[in-house]
Design an enzyme around this catalytic site. Structure first.
Site, PDB file in Angstrom:
ATOM      1  N   ASP A   1       0.818  -1.223   0.000  1.00  0.00           N
ATOM      2  CA  ASP A   1       0.000   0.000   0.000  1.00  0.00           C
ATOM      3  C   ASP A   1       0.850   1.271   0.000  1.00  0.00           C
ATOM      4  OD1 ASP A   1      -2.244  -1.676   0.243  1.00  0.00           O
ATOM      5  OD2 ASP A   1      -1.993  -1.725   2.405  1.00  0.00           O
TER       6      ASP A   1
ATOM      7  N   HIS B   1      -4.119  -2.689  -6.068  1.00  0.00           N
ATOM      8  CA  HIS B   1      -3.476  -1.438  -6.428  1.00  0.00           C
ATOM      9  C   HIS B   1      -4.575  -0.466  -6.797  1.00  0.00           C
ATOM     10  CE1 HIS B   1       0.463  -3.046  -6.449  1.00  0.00           C
ATOM     11  NE2 HIS B   1       0.204  -3.920  -7.386  1.00  0.00           N
TER      12      HIS B   1
HETATM   13  P1  GDP Z   1      -0.249  -0.011  -3.720  1.00  0.00           P
HETATM   14  O1  GDP Z   1      -0.843  -1.298  -3.328  1.00  0.00           O
HETATM   15  O2  GDP Z   1       1.193   0.096  -3.323  1.00  0.00           O
HETATM   16  O3  GDP Z   1      -0.462   0.320  -5.153  1.00  0.00           O
HETATM   17  O4  GDP Z   1      -0.956   1.113  -2.876  1.00  0.00           O
HETATM   18  P2  GDP Z   1      -2.534   1.423  -2.723  1.00  0.00           P
HETATM   19  O5  GDP Z   1      -3.113   1.560  -4.043  1.00  0.00           O
HETATM   20  O6  GDP Z   1      -3.187   0.508  -1.787  1.00  0.00           O
HETATM   21  O7  GDP Z   1      -2.465   2.779  -1.904  1.00  0.00           O
HETATM   22  C1  GDP Z   1      -2.125   3.908  -2.436  1.00  0.00           C
HETATM   23  C2  GDP Z   1      -3.289   4.866  -2.292  1.00  0.00           C
HETATM   24  O8  GDP Z   1      -2.779   6.152  -2.245  1.00  0.00           O
HETATM   25  C3  GDP Z   1      -4.237   4.856  -3.457  1.00  0.00           C
HETATM   26  O9  GDP Z   1      -5.517   5.221  -3.022  1.00  0.00           O
HETATM   27  C4  GDP Z   1      -3.649   5.902  -4.388  1.00  0.00           C
HETATM   28  O10 GDP Z   1      -4.593   6.505  -5.251  1.00  0.00           O
HETATM   29  C5  GDP Z   1      -3.157   6.897  -3.384  1.00  0.00           C
HETATM   30  N1  GDP Z   1      -1.956   7.618  -3.750  1.00  0.00           N
HETATM   31  C6  GDP Z   1      -0.849   7.201  -4.424  1.00  0.00           C
HETATM   32  N2  GDP Z   1       0.075   8.169  -4.459  1.00  0.00           N
HETATM   33  C7  GDP Z   1      -0.469   9.216  -3.778  1.00  0.00           C
HETATM   34  C8  GDP Z   1      -0.004  10.510  -3.425  1.00  0.00           C
HETATM   35  O11 GDP Z   1       1.115  10.899  -3.723  1.00  0.00           O
HETATM   36  N3  GDP Z   1      -0.851  11.296  -2.700  1.00  0.00           N
HETATM   37  C9  GDP Z   1      -2.084  10.899  -2.313  1.00  0.00           C
HETATM   38  N4  GDP Z   1      -2.834  11.723  -1.603  1.00  0.00           N
HETATM   39  N5  GDP Z   1      -2.550   9.685  -2.615  1.00  0.00           N
HETATM   40  C10 GDP Z   1      -1.751   8.867  -3.331  1.00  0.00           C
END
Ligand code: GDP
Length: 424
Positions: free
Chosen positions: A12, A40
């Protein structure tokens, strides 16, 4: 040239967004491990998507999305995902599925749920996607490989053999309904019909792609601390989350992986049970959870509230090291704009000693966080495109963490969108 995008911590970290962004320059995007147990989240022109099985490249016309042999292939979920993309107007992606990938069977999910039920309060916090039973069976050599769907004689024999083994546990350990071999056979037949057009010799395909000078992106799921060998065992996942495993789970030479982009989030979050040294609780945690990610830190697969904590330099330094990091993408930094002061965990106190090296699980359980407070920047940094335009305290926060973890932070994500990125 092969690039990997992987996580430094519990997952995440925002890998989906970084993969989606780097996907612009990729010809092929490969999932090499894990299954539908984690998600993701991707925000782009088509809307907001939670992908579990499809590589994050499915939104581009120019990329081929590959499901490698290392993946736990959940066929019904894969097709649901494809359907949900098409419904939102995304063109049908070009998908290849490795003939050597193995299949998550309906009984794997049942066994996952039965085991959680049996362990009750002592459970691992599984998402019940069948991942642990799936990988156990793969290594016990009773899994179903995609290629076996095309060998009818073998299937007819194997469903009986597998049902015999599984039914002992179902009857005597779990006291649940038994598996009927004929139903298993029908399940496999239906899977064959679904995936036949996509099945391919992925390792050979990637071999040719590399020869032609194509750009390949490996997309990791979860993060270093969930790795079965190098993570917080047994609170780990069942396949390796490390970039090195990308060579195995995709079927490419290890020396082809030239760039390893490790994603670190500007604070910590974790799902499931297990040690989490920099964890915070109560209102402090709730505030960060509500503001975190894009719409709060709640599981993409389960909707469960994530456990929250401050940035952990000890865990992240280790997480970056075991990945073989060449550069760090530092994400979700915009979320911290509300804080006057931002605590950062810079060491673990275990007994009388303070260490900055991540320990094995039984010592980790005893570790207490050593926090250092850095001044906040108290403004919204979304929309900023140049590093120099970030507030001084924000740059200080980034540079402090970079020094502590010892790997260069080359990308800073200041919003969920594809273009919310600052290159350094
Ligand atoms: P992953 O499993 O590593 O891809 O991570 P997730 O998708 O579970 O969590 C990342 C969350 O943070 C998602 O809701 C993304 O849209 C959001 N996100 C990613 N980068 C950023 C950022 O730089 N700022 C903000 N506010 N949200 C982000």
């Amino acid at each position: 040239m092969v690039k990997a995008v992987v996580g430094a911590n519990w997952g995440d970290e925002g890998k989906g967004k970084i993969t989606d962004m780097l996907g612009k320059e990729a010809d092929v995007i490969v999932r090499f491990q894990g299954g539908a147990n984690a998600g993701h989240t991707i925000v782009n022109d088509y809307g907001k998507f939670a992908l579990h099985t499809l590589p994050s490249g499915v939104f581009y016309n120019h990329t081929t999305s590959v499901i490698g042999n290392g993946v736990a292939l959940d066929i019904p979920i894969l097709f649901q995902e494809i359907q949900s993309l098409l419904e939102k107007g995304v063109p049908m992606p070009k998908i290849l599925i490795s003939e050597r990938a193995q299949i998550v069977m309906s009984y794997h999910k049942k066994f996952d749920a039965y085991e959680e039920e049996r362990l009750a309060g002592k459970s691992f916090g599984s998402t019940k996607s069948g991942i642990a039973p799936f990988y156990s069976d793969k290594f016990a050599k009773i899994g179903f490989e995609v290629s076996e769907l095309f060998d009818d004689e073998l299937l007819k024999e194997k469903v009986v053999r597998v049902a015999n083994i599984k039914n002992v546990l179902l009857e005597h350990l779990y006291h649940k309904p038994l598996i009927v071999p004929e139903e298993l056979y029908q399940e496999l037949k239906s899977y064959k019909e679904m995936i036949e057009p996509y099945v391919c010799n992925v390792s050979l395909y990637l071999h040719h792609a590399l020869k032609e000078g194509k750009n390949i992106l490996l997309e990791g799921q979860l993060g270093s601390l969930k790795d079965p060998d190098h993570g917080i065992y047994p609170m780990v996942t069942s396949s390796s989350t490390l970039a090195g495993y990308g060579a195995v789970g995709a079927g490419i030479p290890p020396y082809e992986i030239r760039q390893i982009v490790t994603v670190c989030k500007a604070y910590s979050s974790a799902v499931g049970a297990g040690a989490f040294v920099s964890e915070i609780f109560g209102e402090e945690a709730e505030e960060l959870r509500k503001r975190g990610g894009d719409g709060g830190e709640y599981g993409a697969t389960t909707g469960r509230p994530r456990r929250m904590g401050w940035f952990d330099c000890v865990a992240s330094k280790y997480g970056c090291r075991v990945q073989g990091t060449t550069e760090v993408a530092f994400t979700v930094l915009d979320v911290l704009g509300y804080l006057d002061e931002i605590p950062v965990c810079v060491g673990y106190k275990i007994g009388d000693e303070i260490t900055t090296e991540f320990p094995v699980t039984h010592l980790l359980k005893k570790a207490k966080p050593v926090f250092k407070k850095l001044p906040g920047w108290k403004c919204d940094i979304r929309g900023i495109k140049k590093y120099e335009d970030l507030p001084l305290n924000c740059r200080n926060y980034i540079e402090f963490i970079e020094k502590e973890i010892g790997y260069p932070i080359t990308m800073i994500s200041n919003g969920p969108g594809r273009d919310d990125i600052i290159y350094r």
